[in-house]
Enzyme design. Sequence first.
Site, PDB file in Angstrom:
ATOM      1  N   ARG A 164      -4.977   3.000   3.828  1.00 43.39           N
ATOM      2  CA  ARG A 164      -4.117   2.561   4.944  1.00 43.39           C
ATOM      3  C   ARG A 164      -3.411   1.229   4.644  1.00 43.39           C
ATOM      4  NH1 ARG A 164      -5.197   6.878   5.543  1.00 43.39           N
ATOM      5  NH2 ARG A 164      -5.941   8.036   7.358  1.00 43.39           N
ATOM      6  N   SER A 242      -5.233   7.340  15.456  1.00 36.71           N
ATOM      7  CA  SER A 242      -6.447   6.521  15.306  1.00 36.71           C
ATOM      8  C   SER A 242      -6.096   5.061  15.555  1.00 36.71           C
ATOM      9  CB  SER A 242      -7.005   6.653  13.891  1.00 36.71           C
ATOM     10  OG  SER A 242      -7.305   7.995  13.642  1.00 36.71           O
ATOM     11  N   GLU A 341      -5.548  -0.099  13.315  1.00 37.55           N
ATOM     12  CA  GLU A 341      -4.632   0.565  12.380  1.00 37.55           C
ATOM     13  C   GLU A 341      -3.154   0.343  12.733  1.00 37.55           C
ATOM     14  OE1 GLU A 341      -5.652   4.667  10.991  1.00 37.55           O
ATOM     15  OE2 GLU A 341      -3.525   5.024  11.334  1.00 37.55           O
TER      16      GLU A 341
HETATM   17  C1  LIG Z   1      -0.957  11.559  17.511  1.00 37.35           C
HETATM   18  C2  LIG Z   1      -0.890  10.702  16.264  1.00 37.35           C
HETATM   19  C3  LIG Z   1      -1.577  11.089  15.120  1.00 37.35           C
HETATM   20  C4  LIG Z   1      -1.501  10.305  13.956  1.00 37.35           C
HETATM   21  N1  LIG Z   1      -2.187  10.712  12.842  1.00 37.35           N
HETATM   22  C5  LIG Z   1      -2.129   9.971  11.698  1.00 37.35           C
HETATM   23  C6  LIG Z   1      -2.817  10.390  10.526  1.00 37.35           C
HETATM   24  O1  LIG Z   1      -3.460  11.424  10.488  1.00 37.35           O
HETATM   25  N2  LIG Z   1      -2.731   9.612   9.428  1.00 37.35           N
HETATM   26  C7  LIG Z   1      -1.997   8.460   9.394  1.00 37.35           C
HETATM   27  O2  LIG Z   1      -1.947   7.797   8.345  1.00 37.35           O
HETATM   28  N3  LIG Z   1      -1.326   8.045  10.496  1.00 37.35           N
HETATM   29  C8  LIG Z   1      -1.367   8.763  11.645  1.00 37.35           C
HETATM   30  N4  LIG Z   1      -0.707   8.347  12.770  1.00 37.35           N
HETATM   31  C9  LIG Z   1       0.029   7.073  12.751  1.00 37.35           C
HETATM   32  C10 LIG Z   1       1.531   7.236  12.477  1.00 37.35           C
HETATM   33  O3  LIG Z   1       1.996   8.494  12.858  1.00 37.35           O
HETATM   34  C11 LIG Z   1       1.866   7.021  11.008  1.00 37.35           C
HETATM   35  O4  LIG Z   1       1.407   5.764  10.572  1.00 37.35           O
HETATM   36  C12 LIG Z   1       3.371   7.126  10.755  1.00 37.35           C
HETATM   37  O5  LIG Z   1       3.628   7.077   9.374  1.00 37.35           O
HETATM   38  C13 LIG Z   1       4.179   6.039  11.450  1.00 37.35           C
HETATM   39  O6  LIG Z   1       5.539   6.395  11.318  1.00 37.35           O
HETATM   40  P1  LIG Z   1       6.647   5.849  12.300  1.00 37.35           P
HETATM   41  O7  LIG Z   1       7.962   6.263  11.720  1.00 37.35           O
HETATM   42  O8  LIG Z   1       6.384   6.281  13.682  1.00 37.35           O
HETATM   43  O9  LIG Z   1       6.459   4.276  12.124  1.00 37.35           O
HETATM   44  P2  LIG Z   1       6.611   3.147  13.267  1.00 37.35           P
HETATM   45  O10 LIG Z   1       5.503   3.277  14.225  1.00 37.35           O
HETATM   46  O11 LIG Z   1       7.979   3.123  13.794  1.00 37.35           O
HETATM   47  O12 LIG Z   1       6.374   1.844  12.383  1.00 37.35           O
HETATM   48  C14 LIG Z   1       5.112   1.531  11.872  1.00 37.35           C
HETATM   49  C15 LIG Z   1       5.251   0.341  10.912  1.00 37.35           C
HETATM   50  O13 LIG Z   1       6.029   0.703   9.793  1.00 37.35           O
HETATM   51  C16 LIG Z   1       7.197  -0.101   9.701  1.00 37.35           C
HETATM   52  N5  LIG Z   1       8.300   0.766   9.281  1.00 37.35           N
HETATM   53  C17 LIG Z   1       8.672   1.955   9.814  1.00 37.35           C
HETATM   54  N6  LIG Z   1       9.700   2.461   9.107  1.00 37.35           N
HETATM   55  C18 LIG Z   1       9.990   1.564   8.148  1.00 37.35           C
HETATM   56  C19 LIG Z   1      10.958   1.510   7.109  1.00 37.35           C
HETATM   57  N7  LIG Z   1      11.860   2.478   6.911  1.00 37.35           N
HETATM   58  N8  LIG Z   1      10.975   0.404   6.301  1.00 37.35           N
HETATM   59  C20 LIG Z   1      10.095  -0.612   6.484  1.00 37.35           C
HETATM   60  N9  LIG Z   1       9.164  -0.601   7.443  1.00 37.35           N
HETATM   61  C21 LIG Z   1       9.106   0.480   8.259  1.00 37.35           C
HETATM   62  C22 LIG Z   1       7.407  -0.680  11.096  1.00 37.35           C
HETATM   63  O14 LIG Z   1       8.105  -1.910  11.011  1.00 37.35           O
HETATM   64  C23 LIG Z   1       5.981  -0.855  11.542  1.00 37.35           C
HETATM   65  O15 LIG Z   1       5.462  -2.028  10.966  1.00 37.35           O
HETATM   66  C24 LIG Z   1      -0.744   9.112  13.946  1.00 37.35           C
HETATM   67  C25 LIG Z   1      -0.061   8.719  15.125  1.00 37.35           C
HETATM   68  C26 LIG Z   1      -0.133   9.508  16.272  1.00 37.35           C
HETATM   69  C27 LIG Z   1       0.617   9.089  17.509  1.00 37.35           C
END
Ligand SMILES: Cc1cc2nc3c(=O)[nH]c(=O)nc-3n(C[C@H](O)[C@H](O)[C@H](O)COP(=O)(O)OP(=O)(O)OC[C@H]3O[C@@H](n4cnc5c(N)ncnc54)[C@H](O)[C@@H]3O)c2cc1C
Length: 350
Positions: A164, A242, A341
């Site tokens: 992570r 999580s 996380e």
């Molecule tokens: C129901 C649910 C289940 C999930 N299951 C998992 C799982 O199984 N495994 C897991 O690892 N995660 C899981 N997650 C967490 C999440 O989905 C992941 O971490 C996902 O990759 C976040 O993507 P996002 O585009 O929504 O990022 P955001 O929430 O928009 O951003 C998260 C972080 O990344 C940064 N960021 C986003 N895009 C960029 C970019 N292009 N360049 C630089 N920084 C950036 C943001 O600034 C922020 O710091 C889950 C979340 C939910 C709601």
Amino acid sequence: MTPLEYVRLAAHCTMGVGGPARFFVEARDEAAVLAARDWARSRQLPLHVLGGGSNLVVADDGVAGLVVKIALRGVDAREASGVVELTAAAGEPWDALVAQSVERSWAGLECLSGIPGLVGATPMQNVGAYGQEVSETVIAVRVLDTTNGRTVAFGNRECRFAYRDSLFRSGEPGRYVVLSVTYRLQPKGAPSVRYADVEKELVRRGVASPSLADVRASVVAIRRSKSMVLDPSDENRRSCGSFFMNPIIPGADLAAVEQRAVDPAMPRWPLPDGRVKLSAAWLIERAGFTPGATDGPVGLSTRHALAVVAHDGARAADIIAFARRLQARVEERFGVRLSPEPVFWGTVVP
Ligand SMILES: Cc1cc2nc3c(=O)[nH]c(=O)nc-3n(C[C@H](O)[C@H](O)[C@H](O)COP(=O)(O)OP(=O)(O)OC[C@H]3O[C@@H](n4cnc5c(N)ncnc54)[C@H](O)[C@@H]3O)c2cc1C
């Protein structure tokens, strides 16, 4: 560039809490990302990068500075020397990319089915699930370096992936905007089945030799049963997945935790470096919080003790206070500190 002002970020995050972005712009191409960086820099304002908002808790007061919503699209696949190099722009929806790779019989992402969010965030915390992590397939991450406005590409080792974590998350947080990611996949490769839950689900479906599509379907079914896919009709839908990472403790500390746990069945996974990973969900439950436990407008998911869920009227402050209670009780009971996380904007990390 003319950004919008005071845009409510709660509407852009799966947790559905948080105040406004002082300035907000959507970037549909790389030039727009650079323009956003220049605009914020010339005004000495912080730049925040928003993907799908599924791993984010925004403070009730919102965030100062410019939020750039990544909307870059485009997918390109090149097959050569028995592998596929799949490049996706940062704004591509992650699960659609996984679905596409599975349909085309390219192995490497199948266990990461059903995870919300966009491609650009996957290297940030080395997204992982059911025994697979993107660090196993990422071969290049193209980024905008906000310190100098230049575009650079990092290879796998340079990304410093860990559980992570990556260079982008804890190494130099906020420095790089991910523009695109390239994954190396195996055409007609065998699916990964590394988790007992997935094995059980395949048996339940009567599948003896699973295809990539079988593994994807099984993973999505398991995730759905735990409210770990985004589903607008699910009572647990407002979460970040999580909320805590599984804690990793020095091997020498295990005996003390075991003694406090008084349960030989406590889940533990020894790591190659001698440390031991524990189950945050198990620790939370044994510290006295059962799934569905509530504390005012927030609580634990009814189907998963590791997901903190926001209900009507919840504010970021409620989520943080609840997370602190969980941390305090687990620490008191087991002597183990849980680290959150999600990423926190404009608020103190619990
Ligand atoms: C129901 C649910 C289940 C999930 N299951 C998992 C799982 O199984 N495994 C897991 O690892 N995660 C899981 N997650 C967490 C999440 O989905 C992941 O971490 C996902 O990759 C976040 O993507 P996002 O585009 O929504 O990022 P955001 O929430 O928009 O951003 C998260 C972080 O990344 C940064 N960021 C986003 N895009 C960029 C970019 N292009 N360049 C630089 N920084 C950036 C943001 O600034 C922020 O710091 C889950 C979340 C939910 C709601």
